[in-house]
Design a protein around this motif. Structure first.
Motif, PDB file in Angstrom:
ATOM      1  N   ARG A  56       0.862  -1.185   0.000  1.00 11.68           N
ATOM      2  CA  ARG A  56       0.000   0.000   0.000  1.00 11.68           C
ATOM      3  C   ARG A  56       0.899   1.236   0.000  1.00 11.68           C
ATOM      4  O   ARG A  56       1.803   1.362   0.803  1.00 11.68           O
ATOM      5  CB  ARG A  56      -0.909   0.033   1.209  1.00 11.68           C
ATOM      6  CG  ARG A  56      -1.664   1.376   1.317  1.00 11.68           C
ATOM      7  CD  ARG A  56      -2.855   1.317   2.167  1.00 11.68           C
ATOM      8  NE  ARG A  56      -3.912   0.698   1.375  1.00 11.68           N
ATOM      9  CZ  ARG A  56      -5.095   0.372   1.859  1.00 11.68           C
ATOM     10  NH1 ARG A  56      -5.376   0.590   3.121  1.00 11.68           N
ATOM     11  NH2 ARG A  56      -6.015  -0.181   1.089  1.00 11.68           N
ATOM     12  N   ASP A  77      -2.797   0.568  -4.069  1.00 19.14           N
ATOM     13  CA  ASP A  77      -2.505  -0.805  -3.645  1.00 19.14           C
ATOM     14  C   ASP A  77      -2.011  -1.600  -4.844  1.00 19.14           C
ATOM     15  O   ASP A  77      -2.622  -1.546  -5.916  1.00 19.14           O
ATOM     16  CB  ASP A  77      -3.762  -1.503  -3.114  1.00 19.14           C
ATOM     17  CG  ASP A  77      -4.083  -1.163  -1.684  1.00 19.14           C
ATOM     18  OD1 ASP A  77      -3.267  -0.489  -1.020  1.00 19.14           O
ATOM     19  OD2 ASP A  77      -5.155  -1.575  -1.216  1.00 19.14           O
ATOM     20  N   SER A  82      -1.300  -6.975  -2.350  1.00 12.98           N
ATOM     21  CA  SER A  82      -2.021  -6.397  -1.222  1.00 12.98           C
ATOM     22  C   SER A  82      -3.287  -7.175  -0.880  1.00 12.98           C
ATOM     23  O   SER A  82      -3.916  -6.910   0.123  1.00 12.98           O
ATOM     24  CB  SER A  82      -2.416  -4.955  -1.549  1.00 12.98           C
ATOM     25  OG  SER A  82      -3.344  -4.944  -2.617  1.00 12.98           O
TER      26      SER A  82
END
Length: 181
Positions: A56, A77, A82
């Motif tokens: 992130r 992201d 992620s």
């Protein structure tokens, strides 16, 4: 890997690299410009330290202690790393009750709105080069939130190579929210 365009010395661009002027945040990695809300006392939001999730990226954040205490945040992201797979799912995972497909600058976005704990929230997400971009704002005042949301709706996209020119003569290099003291 993308090359730097005058943001720093040499080397590949990071998602956080861009420019900041009194009127806009311009991202040099993704190639977008976000007009800043013209709101009293708008200040840069600091980072609380290294991200808990290295996939992130905190790109930009601003807030005001004025009416409604509005906050504007831009995140990215990395898809897959992620756990975020696609923009619509990302909006729902944040808690949005109403999710709709919208167009901004000719691109598909997913917009979600909800109210939680007395705070009005809106988030827009889109896919870009292996990332999900989040443009989010929240405020205690729904009318103030609308002013901040209009900035998101005025996003422009361009070839990232032209980021420095798009930032204009007042654009200064910006590498994401600075750490808080």
């Amino acid at each position: 890997m993308r090359r730097r365009v005058g943001v720093r010395c040499a080397g590949p661009l990071r998602p956080e690299d861009g420019f900041l002027s009194p009127t806009a945040y311009t991202n040099a990695f993704f190639g977008f410009s976000l007009p800043l809300p013209q709101y009293p006392g708008l200040r840069l939001l600091g980072s609380s330290g290294p991200p808990r999730n290295p996939s992130r990226h905190a790109l930009f954040g601003a807030y005001s202690e004025g009416r409604g205490s509005p906050v504007l945040v831009v995140l990215a992201d990395e898809v897959g790393k992620s756990g975020t797979l696609e923009p619509r799912t990302a909006v729902r995972a944040l808690g949005a009750h109403r999710v709709e497909r919208v167009q901004i600058a000719g691109r598909e976005f997913w917009r979600g709105t909800w109210r939680s704990g007395g705070i009005h929230r809106v988030v827009y997400t889109t896919s870009e080069g292996g990332y999900v971009l989040y443009f989010s704002c929240f405020s205690y005042d729904k009318d103030v939130l609308g002013k901040f949301e209009r900035s998101i709706q005025a996003l422009t996209f361009f070839d990232p190579k032209s980021a420095k020119d798009r930032a204009g003569p007042d654009g200064r290099p910006y590498g994401g929210p600075p750490p808080t003291q």
